[in-house]
Design a protein around this motif. Structure first.
Motif, short mmCIF file in Angstrom:
data_model
loop_
_atom_site.label_atom_id
_atom_site.label_comp_id
_atom_site.label_asym_id
_atom_site.label_seq_id
_atom_site.Cartn_x
_atom_site.Cartn_y
_atom_site.Cartn_z
N ILE A 194 -20.16 23.86 12.89
CA ILE A 194 -19.58 22.52 12.78
C ILE A 194 -20.42 21.52 13.57
O ILE A 194 -20.86 21.80 14.68
N GLN A 195 -20.62 20.36 12.96
CA GLN A 195 -21.40 19.32 13.61
C GLN A 195 -20.67 17.98 13.48
O GLN A 195 -19.78 17.83 12.63
N ILE A 196 -21.07 17.03 14.31
CA ILE A 196 -20.45 15.71 14.28
C ILE A 196 -21.39 14.70 13.65
O ILE A 196 -22.62 14.76 13.83
N LYS A 197 -20.83 13.78 12.88
CA LYS A 197 -21.64 12.72 12.27
C LYS A 197 -22.06 11.73 13.36
O LYS A 197 -21.24 11.35 14.20
N GLU A 236 -22.64 8.58 13.25
CA GLU A 236 -21.91 7.30 13.21
C GLU A 236 -20.50 7.41 13.77
O GLU A 236 -19.85 6.39 14.05
N ALA A 237 -20.01 8.65 13.94
CA ALA A 237 -18.66 8.85 14.45
C ALA A 237 -18.60 8.82 15.98
O ALA A 237 -17.52 8.60 16.55
N ILE A 238 -19.72 9.03 16.64
CA ILE A 238 -19.72 9.16 18.10
C ILE A 238 -19.11 7.95 18.81
O ILE A 238 -18.25 8.12 19.69
N PRO A 239 -19.49 6.70 18.47
CA PRO A 239 -18.86 5.56 19.17
C PRO A 239 -17.36 5.45 18.90
O PRO A 239 -16.62 4.91 19.74
N LEU A 240 -16.90 5.95 17.76
CA LEU A 240 -15.50 5.80 17.38
C LEU A 240 -14.56 6.75 18.12
O LEU A 240 -13.36 6.49 18.20
N ILE A 241 -15.09 7.86 18.63
CA ILE A 241 -14.22 8.85 19.27
C ILE A 241 -14.16 8.71 20.78
O ILE A 241 -13.32 9.33 21.43
N ALA A 246 -14.97 12.86 10.87
CA ALA A 246 -16.08 12.79 11.82
C ALA A 246 -16.91 14.07 11.86
O ALA A 246 -18.02 14.07 12.37
N LEU A 247 -16.36 15.16 11.33
CA LEU A 247 -17.03 16.46 11.42
C LEU A 247 -17.48 16.93 10.04
O LEU A 247 -16.91 16.55 9.02
N TYR A 248 -18.50 17.78 10.04
CA TYR A 248 -18.94 18.39 8.78
C TYR A 248 -19.51 19.77 9.06
O TYR A 248 -19.88 20.09 10.19
#
Length: 245
Positions: free
Chosen positions: A188-191, A193-198, A165-167
């Motif tokens: 560090i940043q978050i993708k 598309e990952a936000i709903p999943l976490i 989820a991170l890059y």
């Protein structure tokens, strides 16, 4: 030479010839004692338990704690709820982790620890495992990323899915090359598309080594800001303050 891919015919002669040729032109030496024929020799592997952390330590103050939980007085400084590291970042462990970029499979002896499996199962109740991303500048597409090996091992042990989820920005530098003040703000940043999943999930962050802890803490802060219910962390090693002195 067990790191090399196996190629065998009916008699196993091709495999033996390949290993002999590789060792002739590219001889291996133990990263610790320089013994010929091993990337890390059996005698040095036997010494690894001496560098093991016997009890969980608080993520913030590094004092003993219960089940890896961050002390109440330390929680205002930490976004990590629970933390566990298997080894002290020194000696053979440090040499293995420093050489992992050239040979990621070197970390396998650190993972082959039954105590680690049992502690991980007991401490972490996890919905999703998220690895700490490496700096893109230091990625080698020809090699397995060491963090991927650790993450898969933990995923198998606790039966939880993995999601990257991170890059890190292409301009991000390795933590070990930054001074302490700059380590407090890793890029560090978050993708998206990952936000709903976490959201409303218990997350386990995984990395190879924790030095200042800033990368893990900032990553946890980002995940919590986007709705993660709880963020814990696991690393193979920790650079303790008394060890740095």
């Amino acid at each position: 030479a067990d790191e090399y891919p196996r190629r065998t015919d009916e008699n196993g002669r091709v495999d033996k010839l390949l290993k002999s040729a590789l060792n002739l032109f590219f001889p291996q030496f133990c990263i610790n004692c320089k013994r010929l024929g091993f990337s890390i020799c059996p005698d040095c592997i036997k010494k690894l338990p001496d560098e093991q952390i016997d009890f969980p330590l608080c993520f913030t103050c590094e004092n003993l704690c219960i089940n890896g939980e961050t002390h109440k007085v330390c929680k205002p400084k930490s976004y990590i709820s629970k933390f566990f590291a298997l080894y002290i970042y020194k000696g053979i462990t440090k040499k293995i982790l420093q050489a992992k970029s050239k040979n990621p499979l070197l970390i396998k002896p650190l993972l082959e620890n039954t105590q680690s499996i049992e502690i991980t199962k007991a401490i972490f109740k996890t919905d999703l495992i998220i690895p700490i991303p490496p700096s893109p500048k230091y990625l080698n597409p020809r090699l397995i990323e060491p963090t991927d090996i650790i993450t898969k091992y933990i995923s198998t042990a606790i039966q939880a899915p993995i999601y990257k989820a991170l890059y890190k920005s292409p301009l991000a530098k390795q933590q070990k090359k930054l001074n302490l003040s700059k380590r407090m703000f890793p890029n560090i940043q978050i993708k998206r598309e990952a936000i709903p999943l976490i959201r409303n999930k218990k997350i386990l962050l995984v990395d190879d080594v924790c030095t200042s802890g800033s990368t893990l803490n900032i990553s946890a802060k980002i995940l919590k800001s986007y709705g993660a219910l709880e963020v814990n962390a696991y690393t193979l090693a920790r650079d303790l303050r008394y060890n740095r002195a």
